[in-house]
Every structure is written in C-alpha cells, then in structure tokens.
Design an enzyme around this catalytic site. Sequence first.
Site, mmCIF file in Angstrom:
data_model
loop_
_atom_site.group_PDB
_atom_site.id
_atom_site.type_symbol
_atom_site.label_atom_id
_atom_site.label_comp_id
_atom_site.label_asym_id
_atom_site.label_seq_id
_atom_site.Cartn_x
_atom_site.Cartn_y
_atom_site.Cartn_z
ATOM 1 N N GLU A 188 -0.458 -4.088 16.376
ATOM 2 C CA GLU A 188 -1.890 -4.142 16.069
ATOM 3 C C GLU A 188 -2.485 -5.438 16.611
ATOM 4 O O GLU A 188 -1.905 -6.498 16.426
ATOM 5 C CB GLU A 188 -2.120 -4.064 14.556
ATOM 6 C CG GLU A 188 -3.584 -3.845 14.217
ATOM 7 C CD GLU A 188 -3.839 -3.745 12.707
ATOM 8 O OE1 GLU A 188 -4.817 -3.101 12.330
ATOM 9 O OE2 GLU A 188 -3.063 -4.317 11.923
ATOM 10 N N GLU A 244 1.475 -3.182 8.422
ATOM 11 C CA GLU A 244 1.697 -1.947 7.678
ATOM 12 C C GLU A 244 2.293 -0.807 8.478
ATOM 13 O O GLU A 244 2.039 0.368 8.175
ATOM 14 C CB GLU A 244 0.364 -1.474 7.076
ATOM 15 C CG GLU A 244 -0.700 -1.029 8.082
ATOM 16 C CD GLU A 244 -1.646 -2.101 8.566
ATOM 17 O OE1 GLU A 244 -2.717 -1.770 9.095
ATOM 18 O OE2 GLU A 244 -1.313 -3.304 8.418
ATOM 19 N N HIS A 254 -0.681 -4.561 -0.739
ATOM 20 C CA HIS A 254 -1.665 -4.392 0.339
ATOM 21 C C HIS A 254 -1.091 -3.510 1.448
ATOM 22 O O HIS A 254 -1.731 -2.548 1.893
ATOM 23 C CB HIS A 254 -2.041 -5.781 0.871
ATOM 24 C CG HIS A 254 -3.027 -5.792 1.997
ATOM 25 N ND1 HIS A 254 -4.306 -6.267 1.850
ATOM 26 C CD2 HIS A 254 -2.926 -5.404 3.299
ATOM 27 C CE1 HIS A 254 -4.950 -6.166 3.004
ATOM 28 N NE2 HIS A 254 -4.125 -5.650 3.904
ATOM 29 N N GLU A 255 0.123 -3.823 1.880
ATOM 30 C CA GLU A 255 0.726 -3.061 2.983
ATOM 31 C C GLU A 255 1.056 -1.629 2.568
ATOM 32 O O GLU A 255 0.915 -0.693 3.364
ATOM 33 C CB GLU A 255 1.985 -3.767 3.497
ATOM 34 C CG GLU A 255 1.778 -5.208 3.933
ATOM 35 C CD GLU A 255 0.598 -5.406 4.867
ATOM 36 O OE1 GLU A 255 0.352 -4.534 5.726
ATOM 37 O OE2 GLU A 255 -0.095 -6.433 4.744
ATOM 38 N N ALA A 266 1.626 -9.875 7.228
ATOM 39 C CA ALA A 266 2.469 -8.679 7.222
ATOM 40 C C ALA A 266 1.780 -7.614 8.067
ATOM 41 O O ALA A 266 0.618 -7.758 8.446
ATOM 42 C CB ALA A 266 2.677 -8.167 5.794
ATOM 43 N N HIS A 274 -2.005 0.548 2.585
ATOM 44 C CA HIS A 274 -2.329 0.974 3.957
ATOM 45 C C HIS A 274 -1.627 2.272 4.342
ATOM 46 O O HIS A 274 -2.077 2.967 5.259
ATOM 47 C CB HIS A 274 -1.879 -0.092 4.958
ATOM 48 C CG HIS A 274 -2.890 -1.148 5.241
ATOM 49 N ND1 HIS A 274 -4.198 -0.880 5.566
ATOM 50 C CD2 HIS A 274 -2.766 -2.499 5.289
ATOM 51 C CE1 HIS A 274 -4.836 -2.018 5.796
ATOM 52 N NE2 HIS A 274 -3.996 -3.012 5.632
#
Length: 851
Positions: free
Chosen positions: A128, A264, A297-298, A262, A301
């Site tokens: 990404e 995802e 959070h990850e 991090a 996702h």
Amino acid sequence: MAHPTDDKNFRLPTTLRPRRYQATVTLDLEGRTFAGEQHVELELSQPTTEIILHANALELGEVTFRTGNDVRKPVSKRVAPVSETVVLTFDAPLPAGSATLDVLWTGHFSDGLRGLYAAGKVAATQFEAADARRLFPCFDEPAFKARWALTVRVPEGHTVLGNGRGVKDEKDGALRKVTFEETELLSSYLIALVVGPLVGTPEEKAEGIPVRTWALPEKAHLAKFGQDAALQVLPRLQDYFGLPYAFGKVDQVGIPDFEAGAMENAGLITYREVALLLDPATAPLSVQKRVAEVVTHELAHQWFGNWVTMVWWDDLWLNEAFATWMAFKIVDQWRPDWRMWLDFDAHRASALALDALKSTHPIHGEVRNAGEAGESFDAITYEKGGAVLRMIEGFLGEGPFREGIRLYMRKHARANAVKEDLWNALGEAAKQPVNELATKWIGQSGFPLVSVKVEGRKVTLSQRRFYSEPEVRSPETWPVPMVLRFEDAGGVKEQRVLFRDAQTTVTLEGGSGDVKWLCANGGSTGFYRVAYEKPALDALKANLGTLAPSERISLLADTFALVRSAQAPVADLLDLAARFGDEEDEAVLDELIGRLGYIENRLTEGEDQERFRRWVEGLLGGGLKKLGWQAAPGEPDRVRLRRAALVRAVGGLARSPQVLAEARPLVQRMLQGDKTALDANLLDTAVGMVARAGDSALFDDLLQRMPREPDPATQRRYLMALTAFEDATLAERAQGLLFTETVKTQDVASFATGLLGNRTGRDAWWAQLQKRWKELVARTGAAPMLLRRVVEGLGLLRTREQLEQMKALLQANPIPEAQQATAQTLERLAQDVALPERVAPEVAAWLKRRP
C-alpha cells in the site's frame, strides 16, 4: 506522439479486468533478486490492441496472450516510467471475452521499505498504496479486485507466510516450494509475502478462525499479548459487522524494519515490532493499549477495506477513519477499565491542530495519482475521519449506525464502494439525513469555533471557522451535532442540538431557573472548539470537579487554542491551569502537562523559565510526594499512570533537581537487572530524564544495550534516550549515529526529530542538517511516511532565522511526497515563532504576580 501512460495521473482503462492471478515467484534471498511467472485470467469488455500493466523496475520476459486456440505475442513492450506501467501492443485487436495473459519477469528487492524488501533477516512486502507493481506485473489499482493463487520458491530453512494457508509444501530441486490457498477477491495492495527465520505462537482459534503471531526467535516470548488481543477482538468484530471473517486464518508478523505502524494485508497482517511485541510484565500500559488498538485497527480493516474496498485513493479515509474509530470502540468493549475514548480524544487533538491551519485538506479530497495517495496517511484522514464518524454515530444512535454499517457490508460484499454508498446505507438504516451531515464534514476542510453565551435558560450559539493563525477569518458553517450538558436545580441533564446556522438561540429544556454551569461539548464527542463568554467560563472553572474528564481536557485544549489564535489572553490559560493542582485523573494530567510543556519550552526563557518550572513543581509536586516512586502491591493502573504523569511534570518538565536525584539510582538499578526498581509506566520518563543529565559512561552503556535488546519498546526507549544527552560532546556523538547502521531506516525520522528536541544540541544539529539534508532524505529509503515525519520534525526549530532557513532548504530541495507536510509544518512553525513574540511578556507578568 504522446501516449496516455506518459501522464503521471494515468488510470487504467476499465474495459479490461483481471479475474484471477496464478503466480509463482522464486526468491534469491542472498542476491536479493527474484524471478516470476504468472497466468492472469482476464475479461475484455471490448476489443483492444493494448494491454497496460503496472510494473515498477521489473524486467518483463516472454509475454503470451491466449484465448481459446488464439495465441498472440505482443509486437512491443513499452515501459512508461512516469506512470509505472508497461504497454503491451499487439498487431491486431484482441477479442472481447475471457482470456489469459502469461508473463515471465525478473526484478530486484527494493532498497527502501516498499515492495519486496529485506528487513534484517526477513524478506517482507509492503504494497500500500501502489507497490505491488514492484514485485508483480499487475493491475495495481484498488478497483481491480481479483483472486490470487500464489506459489513461492525459496531456500530451505525459512518460515514462508502468505495471505492464505499453505496447502502444499514440497522440495523443488535445491529449493522449497510453498503453494498457498487461493484468496478471496482482493485488491493488489492487500497481497503479502513474508519469508524468514520466524517462530510462531501455537495456533489458537477465535470462533473457528486459526490465529498465530510470529516473530524472530529471540523475540518469540513477546508475541503472546498481541496473540491474545487478536483472539479477544476477532469475535467482537464478527458480532459488530454481522459477518464472519472471510480470509481463512490470521497471521500477525513482527517485521524488524517497517515504515508504518502496521498493514492490514488480508489474512497476513504485518507490524512494526513495537506495535505488536511486548512483555506485559515490563511494558508500560500506554504500550499495551497501543498494541491492542493497532491489532484491532488492522483486524477491523479485514471487513472495512478488505471485504469492501474503496474504488480509488480519494476514499482512503473510508478505510482508515473507520478502522481508527472501530479500534477504540472494540478495545473499549474488551477493556472498559482502559478508558480508551480518553486516548481517542488525545489522538483527535492532533487532527484539530492540523485542521486549524490554512494548509489543511478535507477528509475527502482529490487524489490524482498513487503518489498523492501517500500524503493522505495523516491525522486528518485517520483521527478527524474517526472523530466525524463518532459524531455521526452519536447523532444517529449506536443501533441505527451499526445497522447501516451492516447494510453497507452486505450491499458491497467482495466489491468496491464510494463514500455515497456508506451515507446511503446509514441513511436508509437510520431514517435520518446523513448525507447533509456527512457531506459537509467530509468534503469541507476545517471545523467551527462555537461561541456560547448563557443567560438564564437561553443559550446563544454562534459559529465560524476556527483558524489557529490570528486575524484569519472565513464564513463557512457546518451542521454541528452538539450535546449541551448542564446542571440546574433538577441535577445534570443533556440536550442534543443540530446547530446549522451562523447563530441560533436554544432554550434549555426540563425546568425553570438558572443553570449552574453548561458544557457545550458534552462528553467531548464533537469535532469543534468552544469559546465561552466570561460568566459561562467562570461557572465551568468553579465546577471543574463536576465535569467529566473528557470535558476538562477539552476546556484546557480549547483555552490553549484561543490563546494561540489571539482570541484569549494567556492569563486565561494560566489561571485555568492553576486550578488543576489537585487533579487526580491521569488523562486530564496528560493534557495539562502537554500545555504547560509548550509554555515552558516556547514561551519562557532564562529567569522566567526557571520561575515557571518552580511554579509547575509547586502546583504538582505535592501530588508526587504523596504517591512516591514505588507502587504499592496491587495498586490500580490508574494510580500508576497518575504517578507517571506527575514524574513527567515535576522531573521532566520542571527539571526538579530532587526528582532527578531520586531517579538516578533507580535507573541504575533497573539497568543492572532489577526489574522491581521502577514501575514500567515510569521507565520512558525516568530513563530520558537521567540521560538528559547523563555522562559518557551512561551514553556508552545505552549505546551498547540498544541493538542487543529484544524488547522493541525497551530498544526504542534506549535509542531515543541517546538523543536526549545535553552534554555538548555527547549530543554531537548522538548526531553522528543517525548516518550509521545503529539507527534502522524505520527510526530515522524519530531519531532526527529527537535530536532537534535536544536544547543544547539543537542549533549545531540544525547547522549540520542543512549541509547533510540530501543524506538524511536518502536514509529514509524514499519511504513517504518517513519523509513526511522528517519534515514535520523540523517544526521543533525555534527562531525566526531558523524558520527562514527551513523555507530556503525546502524550496531548494523540495520533497514531492511531503508537499502537504511541508506547507503545514512551515505554517505551524511560523505561528510558534510569532506566539512568544506576542505573549512572552504576558507570561512573565503573570509569573511575577504569583506569590
């Protein structure tokens, strides 16, 4: 004649789409090269003589187009470096319908932290926003989702991880060949590979989903906390979305050198080690909370981003804002004692500061190419976006908001979506005009300053855009969902108002008679600042203990913002701060100390600075004396955190000689192996404080310990302590370390920033930095996030002369990946330089009035 691919803003035509990649890559870990072959199943909606693939620094070999018995070779392979594509041209139109493209290619590991790169002993990918094209010739835009069936050939003796489970592991000549389960439909940026001498936790299941957490062998003992966090939050996320986890398994991997916090990747989440690995016995609670938040959070996702994906990078905020908000919500469900929403408020403060600048940007803004997408990974996208979602949830209610999210997930499963799809789903579920509220907040930069006047039970509200720069005005308004919290003879009450106009008057419900106090951002859930007329402000000051901690934090933060923008005298902030001497809430203390730290650092010098430090010591030192350094057995976390805040205030900010003298032997005992010498929550402050006044023996000790330390939080503590030594010779030694292997690529920005925060070394470091700027930029490996942070670190400069030098440096050496960061940092520093010129005499006068 120019070709469309010669434009940096080129986008792939949608008339040709990949459906499935079947790829085999062979990695030479020693030589840091790779070779690949793949079969891409395509769907052509109309005939074409061209196929355009993304490929960055790849050497394409034989290419074959096949459909039925029709086999074609391209007559040319034209590389377009500007758009990072290769154009395959055929001598006759390729027919519409299904086809296969076979491609052979070779390439090299990337030098930085993108594409396929070497992180110490580990080979890892980071794709990404648009770096899958550094490993695969592919359709590298998020709208081009496809299934991926990957096989990897590597030398024996390594763990090999991919998005899916390994379904076949066989010997292939001198190499090992691992075939992974085919993925769900995924955008190319979510594909990942990790190869290296990694050790995993035993497999455990969360409602049937296999979960493992991986690290280098010497760090394997630090993986359990991150593993447990994933096991706890996965079921909660499944419940929230009303959808099962779609990617078969969860592998979490600590990567020794990593640009972001991090990533995802579906089923294979990669982390900077400090965001995943820790020892709960020695990790500060702040580190534990951060790891839990990042893991959640990850995992959020995996639904919001991986299952339903944005069409293009202008909707990146859909991914990141949602995952930011969701992480706090889910961790708060798991560990309500951690009071995660107060941490969220602290994160939101960075977005409010950024969004008060003229150089801010909307949450949803134009992104013309993948390079510009990299600039969107900032506090506006994450924290402001998350705060606006929280505000919308507060307006709609938790139940309708969740039903809207579930509807959005069902409607756009395995596909791509844009922001209007989310608003439509929320509006349909909640039967509310979500579009009006959301469009303004997402599409318009900035936020309002709401002015409040209370007369009896009438509240007059007015709004205009807030800027941190004095005298800047503009007429924008917002639909502001407000919670008015107040106390009258009947007790504490709440009233919700959707404030749309420039001015309105609200009559408070539920009784008669005057109100004792009114907070115009009840629960501090709104993304706006508040300015109270003097009687209303005085009423709040007199009733601080009745306000929620989040409301006390907002009162301090809003008052500071008004001082900064010349809309309130600095005495208002100092008088307010003086009322917090008995504050026991650690989150409120953190806010207070942050504001006092700014005054000590930027607004006082010489005798005034020393006088201010002694005032801070007088204000908060009594609380520290009462608590002492040692935690009692079974002492609650909140008391430990309060002690840590007070040590930071009295020892760190006020530089109390007594506190430093008490810290020295405790730090020495800790370094000699006594794990009971210091509570974990005191370690960062105590080590930093002692290092600041430390000698060469301590410098050498930390320098030797740092690379050998397996715990990433401890390693980072020692690394950053090296930037703190104020002895001129040692400060110079620390500066030299930046350009050596002592500092990993991932730490270049934070180490350079730490050196700029060193008060005795700053000027010499800045002089050196100007001469070695290109060298510093090269040390980041051109990683966009690190480049931005390097530029943002320059905001620690202090003088008008340094501001002009910084402008000249960045004009002569522009960093395209950090254009927004450059504008924002210059604007903020200009305000930081102007503020002491305006208010330092007021601070001095206020201090002289103190007994």
